[in-house]
Structure formats: C-alpha cells, structure tokens
Design a protein around this motif. Structure first.
Motif, PDB file in Angstrom:
ATOM      1  N   TYR A  56     -22.877  -0.108   5.073  1.00  0.00           N
ATOM      2  CA  TYR A  56     -24.010  -0.944   4.668  1.00  0.00           C
ATOM      3  C   TYR A  56     -23.532  -2.192   3.936  1.00  0.00           C
ATOM      4  O   TYR A  56     -22.680  -2.104   3.036  1.00  0.00           O
ATOM      5  N   ASN A 106     -16.863   5.022   5.547  1.00  0.00           N
ATOM      6  CA  ASN A 106     -18.115   4.856   4.784  1.00  0.00           C
ATOM      7  C   ASN A 106     -19.273   4.481   5.721  1.00  0.00           C
ATOM      8  O   ASN A 106     -19.093   4.315   6.921  1.00  0.00           O
ATOM      9  N   ALA A 107     -20.456   4.310   5.127  1.00  0.00           N
ATOM     10  CA  ALA A 107     -21.653   4.115   5.952  1.00  0.00           C
ATOM     11  C   ALA A 107     -21.825   2.679   6.461  1.00  0.00           C
ATOM     12  O   ALA A 107     -22.733   2.413   7.254  1.00  0.00           O
ATOM     13  N   VAL A 109       3.162   1.472  -5.863  1.00  0.00           N
ATOM     14  CA  VAL A 109       3.518   0.691  -7.059  1.00  0.00           C
ATOM     15  C   VAL A 109       3.578   1.650  -8.232  1.00  0.00           C
ATOM     16  O   VAL A 109       2.607   2.358  -8.507  1.00  0.00           O
ATOM     17  N   SER A 143     -17.667   1.439  -6.722  1.00  0.00           N
ATOM     18  CA  SER A 143     -18.470   2.660  -6.535  1.00  0.00           C
ATOM     19  C   SER A 143     -18.983   2.746  -5.100  1.00  0.00           C
ATOM     20  O   SER A 143     -18.215   2.722  -4.170  1.00  0.00           O
ATOM     21  N   MET A 144     -20.331   2.784  -4.952  1.00  0.00           N
ATOM     22  CA  MET A 144     -20.943   2.998  -3.633  1.00  0.00           C
ATOM     23  C   MET A 144     -21.033   1.709  -2.827  1.00  0.00           C
ATOM     24  O   MET A 144     -21.619   1.705  -1.758  1.00  0.00           O
ATOM     25  N   LEU A 145     -20.465   0.616  -3.366  1.00  0.00           N
ATOM     26  CA  LEU A 145     -20.751  -0.688  -2.767  1.00  0.00           C
ATOM     27  C   LEU A 145     -19.508  -1.480  -2.357  1.00  0.00           C
ATOM     28  O   LEU A 145     -19.588  -2.687  -2.145  1.00  0.00           O
ATOM     29  N   GLY A 146     -18.383  -0.794  -2.247  1.00  0.00           N
ATOM     30  CA  GLY A 146     -17.125  -1.526  -2.023  1.00  0.00           C
ATOM     31  C   GLY A 146     -17.040  -2.223  -0.691  1.00  0.00           C
ATOM     32  O   GLY A 146     -16.379  -3.263  -0.564  1.00  0.00           O
ATOM     33  N   LEU A 147     -17.722  -1.677   0.296  1.00  0.00           N
ATOM     34  CA  LEU A 147     -17.741  -2.343   1.598  1.00  0.00           C
ATOM     35  C   LEU A 147     -18.694  -3.529   1.519  1.00  0.00           C
ATOM     36  O   LEU A 147     -18.344  -4.658   1.882  1.00  0.00           O
ATOM     37  N   SER A 148     -19.850  -3.273   0.985  1.00  0.00           N
ATOM     38  CA  SER A 148     -20.865  -4.321   0.882  1.00  0.00           C
ATOM     39  C   SER A 148     -20.333  -5.527   0.100  1.00  0.00           C
ATOM     40  O   SER A 148     -20.543  -6.668   0.493  1.00  0.00           O
ATOM     41  N   ASN A 156      -8.141   4.994   4.038  1.00  0.00           N
ATOM     42  CA  ASN A 156      -8.622   4.899   2.659  1.00  0.00           C
ATOM     43  C   ASN A 156     -10.139   4.867   2.681  1.00  0.00           C
ATOM     44  O   ASN A 156     -10.749   5.033   3.745  1.00  0.00           O
ATOM     45  N   CYS A 157     -10.733   4.658   1.539  1.00  0.00           N
ATOM     46  CA  CYS A 157     -12.189   4.797   1.449  1.00  0.00           C
ATOM     47  C   CYS A 157     -12.926   3.761   2.295  1.00  0.00           C
ATOM     48  O   CYS A 157     -14.088   3.923   2.637  1.00  0.00           O
ATOM     49  N   SER A 158     -12.219   2.685   2.659  1.00  0.00           N
ATOM     50  CA  SER A 158     -12.904   1.605   3.361  1.00  0.00           C
ATOM     51  C   SER A 158     -13.118   1.886   4.846  1.00  0.00           C
ATOM     52  O   SER A 158     -13.658   1.048   5.559  1.00  0.00           O
ATOM     53  N   ASP A 169       0.857  -1.192   0.000  1.00  0.00           N
ATOM     54  CA  ASP A 169       0.000   0.000   0.000  1.00  0.00           C
ATOM     55  C   ASP A 169       0.883   1.228   0.000  1.00  0.00           C
ATOM     56  O   ASP A 169       1.894   1.264   0.705  1.00  0.00           O
ATOM     57  N   ARG A 170       0.453   2.220  -0.765  1.00  0.00           N
ATOM     58  CA  ARG A 170       1.296   3.421  -0.785  1.00  0.00           C
ATOM     59  C   ARG A 170       1.129   4.239   0.498  1.00  0.00           C
ATOM     60  O   ARG A 170       1.927   5.090   0.808  1.00  0.00           O
TER      61      ARG A 170
HETATM   62  C1  LIG Z   1     -19.421   8.694   2.281  1.00  0.00           C
HETATM   63  C2  LIG Z   1     -19.281   7.278   1.764  1.00  0.00           C
HETATM   64  C3  LIG Z   1     -20.171   6.306   2.203  1.00  0.00           C
HETATM   65  C4  LIG Z   1     -20.074   5.014   1.707  1.00  0.00           C
HETATM   66  N1  LIG Z   1     -20.905   4.057   2.201  1.00  0.00           N
HETATM   67  C5  LIG Z   1     -20.796   2.783   1.763  1.00  0.00           C
HETATM   68  C6  LIG Z   1     -21.621   1.766   2.305  1.00  0.00           C
HETATM   69  O1  LIG Z   1     -22.427   2.001   3.199  1.00  0.00           O
HETATM   70  N2  LIG Z   1     -21.494   0.503   1.815  1.00  0.00           N
HETATM   71  C7  LIG Z   1     -20.618   0.218   0.813  1.00  0.00           C
HETATM   72  O2  LIG Z   1     -20.585  -0.913   0.361  1.00  0.00           O
HETATM   73  N3  LIG Z   1     -19.779   1.151   0.311  1.00  0.00           N
HETATM   74  C8  LIG Z   1     -19.854   2.423   0.764  1.00  0.00           C
HETATM   75  N4  LIG Z   1     -19.018   3.374   0.256  1.00  0.00           N
HETATM   76  C9  LIG Z   1     -18.077   2.999  -0.811  1.00  0.00           C
HETATM   77  C10 LIG Z   1     -16.888   2.217  -0.258  1.00  0.00           C
HETATM   78  O3  LIG Z   1     -16.361   2.909   0.844  1.00  0.00           O
HETATM   79  C11 LIG Z   1     -15.826   2.031  -1.359  1.00  0.00           C
HETATM   80  O4  LIG Z   1     -16.436   1.456  -2.496  1.00  0.00           O
HETATM   81  C12 LIG Z   1     -14.719   1.095  -0.872  1.00  0.00           C
HETATM   82  O5  LIG Z   1     -14.198   1.524   0.354  1.00  0.00           O
HETATM   83  C13 LIG Z   1     -13.605   0.987  -1.904  1.00  0.00           C
HETATM   84  O6  LIG Z   1     -12.652   0.095  -1.392  1.00  0.00           O
HETATM   85  P1  LIG Z   1     -11.298  -0.194  -2.173  1.00  0.00           P
HETATM   86  O7  LIG Z   1     -10.552  -1.208  -1.381  1.00  0.00           O
HETATM   87  O8  LIG Z   1     -11.590  -0.467  -3.592  1.00  0.00           O
HETATM   88  O9  LIG Z   1     -10.529   1.213  -2.141  1.00  0.00           O
HETATM   89  P2  LIG Z   1      -9.758   1.914  -0.919  1.00  0.00           P
HETATM   90  O10 LIG Z   1     -10.383   1.536   0.396  1.00  0.00           O
HETATM   91  O11 LIG Z   1      -9.660   3.364  -1.239  1.00  0.00           O
HETATM   92  O12 LIG Z   1      -8.322   1.249  -0.970  1.00  0.00           O
HETATM   93  C14 LIG Z   1      -7.478   1.460  -2.070  1.00  0.00           C
HETATM   94  C15 LIG Z   1      -6.040   1.371  -1.564  1.00  0.00           C
HETATM   95  O13 LIG Z   1      -5.157   1.369  -2.682  1.00  0.00           O
HETATM   96  C16 LIG Z   1      -3.983   2.046  -2.280  1.00  0.00           C
HETATM   97  N5  LIG Z   1      -3.249   2.501  -3.475  1.00  0.00           N
HETATM   98  C17 LIG Z   1      -3.680   3.362  -4.433  1.00  0.00           C
HETATM   99  N6  LIG Z   1      -2.746   3.515  -5.398  1.00  0.00           N
HETATM  100  C18 LIG Z   1      -1.688   2.746  -5.039  1.00  0.00           C
HETATM  101  C19 LIG Z   1      -0.407   2.478  -5.615  1.00  0.00           C
HETATM  102  N7  LIG Z   1      -0.038   3.020  -6.780  1.00  0.00           N
HETATM  103  N8  LIG Z   1       0.421   1.637  -4.966  1.00  0.00           N
HETATM  104  C20 LIG Z   1       0.051   1.054  -3.781  1.00  0.00           C
HETATM  105  N9  LIG Z   1      -1.145   1.266  -3.197  1.00  0.00           N
HETATM  106  C21 LIG Z   1      -2.013   2.096  -3.811  1.00  0.00           C
HETATM  107  C22 LIG Z   1      -4.511   3.209  -1.444  1.00  0.00           C
HETATM  108  O14 LIG Z   1      -3.495   3.711  -0.604  1.00  0.00           O
HETATM  109  C23 LIG Z   1      -5.642   2.550  -0.671  1.00  0.00           C
HETATM  110  O15 LIG Z   1      -5.238   2.071   0.590  1.00  0.00           O
HETATM  111  C24 LIG Z   1     -19.070   4.680   0.742  1.00  0.00           C
HETATM  112  C25 LIG Z   1     -18.162   5.648   0.342  1.00  0.00           C
HETATM  113  C26 LIG Z   1     -18.251   6.934   0.849  1.00  0.00           C
HETATM  114  C27 LIG Z   1     -17.246   7.958   0.396  1.00  0.00           C
END
Ligand SMILES: Cc1cc2nc3c(=O)[nH]c(=O)nc-3n(C[C@H](O)[C@H](O)[C@H](O)COP(=O)(O)OP(=O)(O)OC[C@H]3O[C@@H](n4cnc5c(N)ncnc54)[C@H](O)[C@@H]3O)c2cc1C
Length: 404
Positions: free
Chosen positions: A33, A30-31, A208, A367-372, A25-27, A18-19
C-alpha cells in the motif's frame, strides 16, 4: 535503497552494504500500500486497550511477546505515553505530507525506463463488520476530509456493487480514493536493477558491526572482512537499526513487529480494490494481474523467536469471515513469507541527523508504512545530505525527539 536512488541522481558516489543479499527483507512480502489514508499511527489509545486483551491469544493480530528485555520495556513505556489522542492528532499532518510526497515520487519512478512495479492509483477499501468500527470509520472519514484526502463511506450494498464478483459479509467500508498500491517484489527488483545500472555499488554479505571515528565524524564502516571509507553514512537497517544506532552512541526506541503474508500467484479469487479488514487487521491486495496477497499480524517479538505459523490460520480465518467464498487452504511452510516491521515507539519514522556524529543520518522506524513512505524517505535523506531545505517539514520525525 531509496536514499541510494536519490543520492546517485544528485551526483554522489553511493555504496549500499547489506548483511544479506538484498533479496529477503521486510520490503518484499508486504501488502504494497502507498497510502496517505494511514494518517493514524500505530500508537493509539485503542491499540493499547485492544493489545492488552489480545496479548495472550496465539492467533490474535496484535501480540506482544512478554519478555524481560530492556529495549522492549523502554519501547513499551514510550509507546503507551505516545498513545494519546493529542499525539495521534499531531501525527496526522506529518504522516499525510510524507505519504503524499512519496506517492508523487513513486508516480515519477513508474515513468522511468526499466521501472515496472505494477503501480495502480485506484483506491483502497477499509471494510468493517461491526457498529463499533463503523463509528470509528465515520470519524476517520471526517478527519480525512479535514486533511484534504479523498474518502467516502460506503454501505454494505454499495460496497458489494464495487466487488460484484464475490460475496462480502460487511456493514460497509471506507473507500479511500487517495490510495495507491504496487507489487513490492517488482519494485525492489526494479530499484536494484536501476541502482546497479547507474553504478551504485551494492555489496552483499557485509554485516556492519563497527564504526571508526575522527573528530566527531564517522570515517570508516567496518564489517567482518572489510572496511569502507565514507563522508556520509545513512543508517537504514530496518528492524536492526536500534543495534546499529547504539554502535553510534545513539539510543533508538525500536522493536521488530513481525507480520506474515501469503501470495496466490494465479488466484481464482479476485478483488478490484485492496482491502483492509478492519476488525481482523488483515490486508488483502490484488497485485500485478492475477496475484493476490493476504497479510497481517503485528507480533512484537525478537527476530530470534521462531515464526508462529498458527498466526497465518488467524489471517485466513479472518478472510473467510469477510469473503465466505474465499477458500484458501493453509499453504506449505515454505510458501509463507514473514518480515519484521521496524516499529518506532510512536509509529512515526525516524528521519534525520543524529547529535553525536556530524555525518550520520538515520532513516528507519517506519513501522507499517515503510513501503508507502520509502520513496519520500529517500528524497528527504538526499536533501539532508545536501543541506537543502526539505520538501516537507520533518520536525515530527526527529531521531532524538524523545529527549535522547
Ligand atoms: C505483513 C506486512 C505487511 C506490510 N504492508 C505494508 C504496506 O502495505 N505498506 C507499507 O508501507 N508498509 C507495509 N509493511 C511495512 C514495510 O514492509 C516495512 O516498514 C518496510 O519494508 C521496512 O523497510 P526497511 O528498508 O526499513 O527495512 P528492511 O526492508 O527490513 O531492510 C533492512 C535491511 O537492513 C539490512 N541490515 C540489517 N542489519 C544490518 C547490518 N548490521 N549490516 C548490514 N545490513 C543490515 C537487512 O539485511 C535488510 O536488508 C508491511 C509489513 C508487513 C510485515
């Protein structure tokens, strides 16, 4: 991280780069759900119409920052093309299936020693104030029943009886009994703890920035000061996955969708059920005892654009319109969380192998569902890596589904 979880269990030696430091991060904010009810993807005819109206309002919940940026233009064209009723209809079954799989997996995680993330399967409300959203809600409930999901309409009085401790200004709500929620910050902490305890190597501060290839396979992952050998690569870099995929000669239509949340750690305001406020697109989640989180906005912007805290006013104003007793002052800036949802061009995740290199899997675009959908995505990645049949049909999530 979910992929690492399943890959470790199936006997692979896993390294996660992870960088950052895995803690922001976004995870996290979030809410929380875990929601089979969200079988309608982001790209819908309604959002395109609404989005155009809202685009120039700094407090609106859906905002596209106009920019002369090719990635945004390409994404926008495909987003509009995807926003048809036929495509929305076609997305429902795959979205339901991956969400149900994920819920099942989270339920098994919650039984593991050391895994505590305040998982509650008690349902979710979608509350509406206008006749227009009421009509939409009836249609959604019908569709939910077609999909075999437990959902019911509540009128204003019935809704009020479910939350008797506070006044609600609403015409009614959908009660999705099929939904669950959890406390994301604790989920991440449990997951990281579990991975470390089971010898998964988590390495921070490794951005990366290059790959080396031999005979159509990636052999090395290169960061600023290290290189890592690998037999299989999983790209799960959230909103930054487009850039990473381009290092692998793969085009991914993906833009960041910024959202904000605030959390009251010991809230005087209580709700029994998580609630989506439909007209304002705000999510409220009571979580982990006395905490309550308010989140919202979808701001299609660059990750370099400074956050617009005005948007949090918009969230709090919306909350007050539905819950007049909720007097939440604008918090200090350091108490406002924001994160970037990785938004694919049709609202469905990208999960699968790419054509160009034999040993690369992409797992992003939720998108809005990454946790789910997180737990299911991890499980599917593990199945793909072992060339086993996947637990559900993942054709709709094909990485190169737009023809490139
Ligand atoms: C206000 C809000 C409410 C939400 N509510 C919900 C909900 O209730 N239920 C739901 O399902 N989803 C919800 N979401 C969406 C959900 O949070 C995201 O879809 C999810 O967290 C994305 O996860 P991820 O692992 O793909 O990305 P991230 O959690 O952002 O992780 C990506 C990781 O990649 C790393 N990275 C990036 N580039 C590089 C690189 N070049 N080299 C090494 N590492 C790198 C970053 O550092 C980061 O740690 C919500 C989002 C928001 C903003």
């Amino acid at each position: 991280m979910s992929a690492a979880f399943y890959l470790q269990q199936s006997g692979r030696k896993v390294t996660v780069l992870d960088r950052g430091d895995f803690l922001d991060n976004c995870s996290y904010g979030n809410a929380g759900y875990v929601c089979p009810s969200h079988f309608i993807p982001l790209a819908t005819p309604g959002i395109v119409k609404q989005g155009l109206k809202w685009m120039f309002d700094a407090q609106s919940t859906f905002y596209i920052q106009p920019r002369l940026n090719w990635a945004l233009i390409e994404w926008g064209i495909r987003f509009i093309k995807s926003a048809t009723s036929q495509r929305v209809e076609a997305a429902a079954v795959p979205l339901r299936d991956i969400a149900l799989l994920s819920q099942h997996e989270y339920e098994s995680w919650a039984k593991l020693p050391g895994f505590e993330f305040a998982y509650e399967h008690k349902g979710l409300m979608e509350i509406f104030q206008t006749e227009e959203k009421a009509a939409h809600a009836y249609h959604t409930v019908e569709k939910a029943h077609e999909l075999g999901l437990e959902a019911m309409m509540l009128d204003g009085d019935a809704l009020q009886r479910m939350e008797p401790q506070t006044k609600i200004n609403a015409l009614g709500a959908i009660f999705f009994k099929c939904d669950a929620h959890l406390y994301p910050d604790l989920l991440m902490k449990s997951l990281i703890g579990h991975l470390r305890k089971n010898d998964v190597c988590l390495i921070s501060n490794q951005e990366v920035n290059r790959f080396e290839y031999v005979n159509g396979s990636v052999k090395k992952i290169i960061t600023a000061d290290r290189s890592f050998d690998a037999d299989e690569i999983v790209v799960a870099a959230g909103s930054w996955s487009r850039e990473m995929a381009s290092l692998l000669d793969t085009r991914l239509l993906l833009v960041p969708g910024r959202g904000y949340s605030i959390t009251l750690e010991d809230s005087p305001y209580r709700l029994h059920y998580p609630a989506v406020l439909m007209e304002g697109r705000v999510a409220i989640t009571p979580m982990d005892g006395n905490k309550i989180r308010f989140g919202g906005t979808m701001e299609i912007t660059s990750t370099q654009t400074p956050p617009r805290m005005k948007r949090v006013n918009g969230i709090l104003d919306t909350v007050k319109r539905y819950f007049p007793e909720f007097d939440i002052p604008m918090p200090a800036l350091d108490k406002i969380w924001y994160g970037y949802r990785p938004c694919s061009a049709d609202g469905l995740p990208y999960i699968g192998r790419i054509k160009k290199y034999k040993n690369v899997i992409i797992a992003t675009g939720h998108s809005m569902l990454g946790l789910s959908l997180g737990a299911a995505t991890g499980k599917l990645v593990d199945e793909l890596i072992h060339d086993r049949p996947t637990s559900i049909d993942i054709t709709a999530f094909a990485v190169e589904r737009f023809g490139f």
